[in-house]
Write an enzyme that holds these catalytic residues in place. Structure first.
Site, PDB file in Angstrom:
ATOM      1  N   HIS A 187      -3.674   6.204   3.689  1.00  0.00           N
ATOM      2  CA  HIS A 187      -4.379   5.012   3.207  1.00  0.00           C
ATOM      3  C   HIS A 187      -3.735   3.738   3.754  1.00  0.00           C
ATOM      4  O   HIS A 187      -4.417   2.861   4.302  1.00  0.00           O
ATOM      5  CB  HIS A 187      -4.384   5.007   1.677  1.00  0.00           C
ATOM      6  CG  HIS A 187      -5.267   3.962   1.068  1.00  0.00           C
ATOM      7  ND1 HIS A 187      -4.852   2.662   0.863  1.00  0.00           N
ATOM      8  CD2 HIS A 187      -6.537   4.022   0.596  1.00  0.00           C
ATOM      9  CE1 HIS A 187      -5.824   1.971   0.297  1.00  0.00           C
ATOM     10  NE2 HIS A 187      -6.862   2.774   0.121  1.00  0.00           N
ATOM     11  N   SER A 234     -11.062  -0.983  -0.122  1.00  0.00           N
ATOM     12  CA  SER A 234      -9.757  -0.899   0.531  1.00  0.00           C
ATOM     13  C   SER A 234      -9.867  -1.155   2.019  1.00  0.00           C
ATOM     14  O   SER A 234      -8.932  -1.643   2.649  1.00  0.00           O
ATOM     15  CB  SER A 234      -9.140   0.490   0.320  1.00  0.00           C
ATOM     16  OG  SER A 234      -8.615   0.639  -0.961  1.00  0.00           O
ATOM     17  N   ASP A 287       0.853  -1.186   0.000  1.00  0.00           N
ATOM     18  CA  ASP A 287       0.000   0.000   0.000  1.00  0.00           C
ATOM     19  C   ASP A 287       0.891   1.238   0.000  1.00  0.00           C
ATOM     20  O   ASP A 287       1.952   1.244  -0.613  1.00  0.00           O
ATOM     21  CB  ASP A 287      -0.918  -0.025   1.232  1.00  0.00           C
ATOM     22  CG  ASP A 287      -2.249   0.667   0.969  1.00  0.00           C
ATOM     23  OD1 ASP A 287      -2.246   1.904   0.902  1.00  0.00           O
ATOM     24  OD2 ASP A 287      -3.268  -0.016   0.831  1.00  0.00           O
TER      25      ASP A 287
END
Length: 734
Positions: free
Chosen positions: A179, A512, A122
């Site tokens: 994220h 996600s 990620d």
């Protein structure tokens, strides 16, 4: 066995066509011939010299963009232009009944994942040395950390393709946009009491495997445009490093939109990398994408990947709007400001009494004369599915000195905090009720109360509007998604650079967010059953999933028309960790099965050989894709009777006896032989055949049913999806 090495040369090829264009190629060179790195590099130069015609051109084309891949593969030479991927963006675990309250549950059995390593590919995380510095600066708010064993970053592909553009990203393992931090904390975050977001959703935050370790691989980068991108080359390299480092599970929350690349194509870096991980016994959990609710939008569709859809959970954020006629409408918001007492309420529309033009569409609020918005609560309507529409509408009303905005939209989209300004979401029905009230009186008014947190009944579970849907556009006979998990308004740690940062946390929505929920559970399952294959683990979570929500109510799928959810919305259903730990039977597979799949769908011998690192010659006639031993049956083109084979492995009591229960799709006959499966100490695997025959005489859409094997203790359920196609390969639009 000597560990093989993929040598991937990221070569700069200049195409002279008026202007030079930089391209990136991933070149698989097969097994390493030299242990000395200088000899390896020299062999690369020699190869490029023979292709490009000069030693200088060979050196310039490769330096410094050379990646050495360490996973055990043996690829034929191939090349492909680089592909970029998109990131797919407290109550969760209680909702899933994934708690440690019972002494024998999976969390306690595994010591909450202690000693497990979850690899996350990620934008990396706020941890390691960078985390220590940030914690000194921001205090205890960053306590929702994960236990890191290492973090790395890969940016060669991004740098070659996009260049080193000016942007705020950290060229290091440190996370910029939050994220990766959010994903890692969801999978394996530690216990953090009294966590909340803007005062909402208060409780103890934790991950699915709170004592597991995280190995972070940064392959996704924040750009100056505000977007985040992940190059195929960086993803493949990151996955390769994770394999080499010995992670137990991989969680990957990125993907791309249709049209999809073939699973054997290096442009699908996730599929290629995941194949090698699964071949090493590492389950790979991927986000299914955020292109819903349209059908055929699911991504990360390779059958060796566990693909995850997103659902809501039994938590909402009701915000009460009281109209001047004493009618109360309940919207949704993340507003924690003061009460807005009775204030003039307006819907900007032409009344015929003015020469001015007014705009009630949310995207056009800024076009209204200031006096229409000033010191008022504004109602607007939008067809947009983006949460940014709410933010923009709120911003426009703020600039015109308004006091609040009520956005009427399709339900099921992400909420936005609007930075302390009251912006509320309602559906079209409630929006129309408010509009009719406005039109019914000369002095419409409304008051708004701060948002509350509602947990449990009567909040229902729904597949999120944004969650990508099946059927699979590459191989319709492969059911995708496999499983669903909460992915709406998930509260977890984030970076201070996150737009919605609040004391170390943010609420995010997307597949996600649902993928690491499943990754945390998969890690625990691997701890309980260390010898299970990735396919067996996938089977366990699919066949034991909830097809109703935990309260027993049906699960709906949000979209333009809300409907009952089906396997193309949520796969097997919503993940159930406790039942998955004891599934009774599993549908197992290995590399040989995946090779048969690749042959069955028509890939060439050379392309399959290139992927699997083993010379492959497909049989003639080809095997049937319908016989791939999946925990599902999907028949996309039924015209004549077909017979399908499945094999189950008993992982329950030795003397188990199972009988089938069939819920046939509408208009379809389904029979199973034998009618009983009897296991003993010498018989752990048994095969059965499923005969499927349609009664329809026209092309139909998909109808859904199920096949359950039960021993009165375990119910091993697989979804059955059948489409009749009398006329094959037919686009039906009439």
């Amino acid at each position: 066995m000597t560990r093989a090495l993929i040598l991937v040369a990221i070569c700069l090829m200049l195409t002279l066509n008026n202007a030079a264009e930089t391209k990136v190629h991933i070149v698989y060179l097969g097994e390493k011939q030299h242990d000395d790195p200088d000899s390896v590099t020299e062999s690369h130069h020699q190869m490029l010299w023979s292709i490009l015609g000069s030693k200088e051109a060979a050196h310039d084309s490769m330096t410094p963009w050379l990646l050495s891949f360490r996973s055990q593969t043996n690829q034929f030479p191939s090349e492909s232009t680089l592909r970029f991927y998109e990131l797919q963006t407290t109550r969760t675990w209680d909702y899933l009944q994934h708690t440690s309250k019972h002494p024998k549950n999976i969390l306690n059995q595994t010591n909450m994942g202690d000693q497990l390593i979850i690899g996350v590919v990620d934008s990396v995380t706020l941890n390691w040395f960078g985390f220590i510095l940030l914690k000194q600066e921001y205090g205890q708010s960053l306590n929702h950390s994960v236990t890191m064993v290492l973090d790395q970053y890969q940016n060669v592909g991004k740098e070659v393709q996009l260049g080193h553009a000016e942007n705020p990203e950290y060229i290091s393992p440190r996370d910029f946009d939050g994220h990766g931090t959010h994903v890692a904390a969801t999978a394996a975050g530690s216990f953090v009491p009294d966590t909340n977001y803007l005062g909402l959703g208060r409780g103890t935050a934790r991950g699915g495997a709170p004592r597991a370790r995280i190995a972070m691989y940064k392959a996704c980068w924040h750009l100056v445009t505000g977007a985040t991108t992940c190059s195929a080359a960086d993803l493949v390299k990151a996955i390769d490093e994770a394999i080499h480092d010995g992670v137990d599970v991989l969680s990957i929350s990125n993907g791309f939109s249709v049209p999809l690349f073939p699973e054997v194509d290096t442009q699908d870096g996730v599929a290629v990398g995941a194949f090698h991980a699964v071949a090493k016994g590492i389950p790979v959990v991927c986000a299914g994408g955020n292109a819903g609710p349209s059908s055929q939008t699911i991504s990360n569709t390779a059958p060796w990947i566990i693909t995850v859809a997103a659902t809501t959970q039994d938590r909402s954020f009701p915000t009460f709007i009281t109209l001047g006629n004493n009618v109360t409408v309940v919207g949704q918001a993340l507003y924690q400001g003061p009460d807005i007492d009775f204030t003039e309420l307006v819907y900007p529309e032409d009344s015929g009494a003015s020469n001015e033009t007014f705009y009630g569409v949310c995207e056009d609020l800024a076009k209204n004369p200031a006096h229409i918005i000033e010191e008022k609560i504004v109602l607007c309507f939008t067809k947009s599915t983006s949460y940014s529409t709410m933010i923009q509408a709120a911003s426009d009303v703020v600039k015109l000195d308004g006091y609040g905005v009520i956005v009427a939209r399709n339900p099921g989209h992400q909420l936005s905090p609007c930075f302390g300004f009251p912006c509320l979401a309602v559906d079209y029905e409630l929006g129309t009720d408010i509009l009719f009230y406005i039109r019914s009186t000369r002095s419409p008014v409304a008051k708004i109360q701060p948002t509350r947190t509602l947990v449990g009944l009567p909040v229902a579970t729904k597949v999120a509007t944004f969650s990508s849907r099946g059927p699979n556009s590459i191989s319709p006979a492969i059911l995708k998604p496999d499983i669903a998990a909460p992915g709406v308004n998930i509260l977890a740690a984030t970076s201070p650079n996150d737009t919605f940062y609040d004391k170390g946390f943010a609420m995010k929505s997307g597949t996600s967010m649902s993928a690491p929920v499943v990754a945390g559970i998969v890690a625990l399952l691997k701890s309980v059953h260390p010898h299970w294959s990735p396919a067996a683990i996938r089977s366990a979570i699919v066949t034991t999933a909830w097809r109703t929500d935990p309260s027993g109510e049906p699960i709906f799928a949000d979209g333009s028309n809300r409907k009952l959810a089906d396997p193309f919305d949520y796969g097997g259903g919503v993940v159930n960790s406790e039942k998955a730990a004891n599934p009774g039977l599993v549908y197992d597979m290995g590399v040989k099965d995946y090779i048969l799949y690749l042959c069955s769908v028509g890939y060439t011998d050379s392309s399959i050989t290139g992927l699997v690192s083993k010379k492959t010659v497909c049989a003639n006639p080809k095997p049937s894709v319908l016989d791939l031993n999946l925990p599902s049956i999907t028949i996309p083109n039924l015209a004549k009777e077909v017979t399908i084979t499945r094999t189950v492995t008993n992982v329950g009591p030795v003397g188990s006896v199972y009988k089938p229960v069939i819920e046939a799709p509408m208009g379809v006959n389904v029979t199973v032989t034998p009618s009983t499966l009897v296991f003993n100490a010498y018989t752990r695997k048994l095969s059965f055949k499923v005969r499927v025959l349609t009664n329809h005489i026209v092309n139909t859409g998909y109808y859904f049913g199920s096949l359950t094997w039960t021993d009165s203790v375990h119910n091993v359920v697989i979804p059955v999806s059948v489409r009749t196609q009398i006329m094959q390969r037919y686009y039906d639009e009439n």
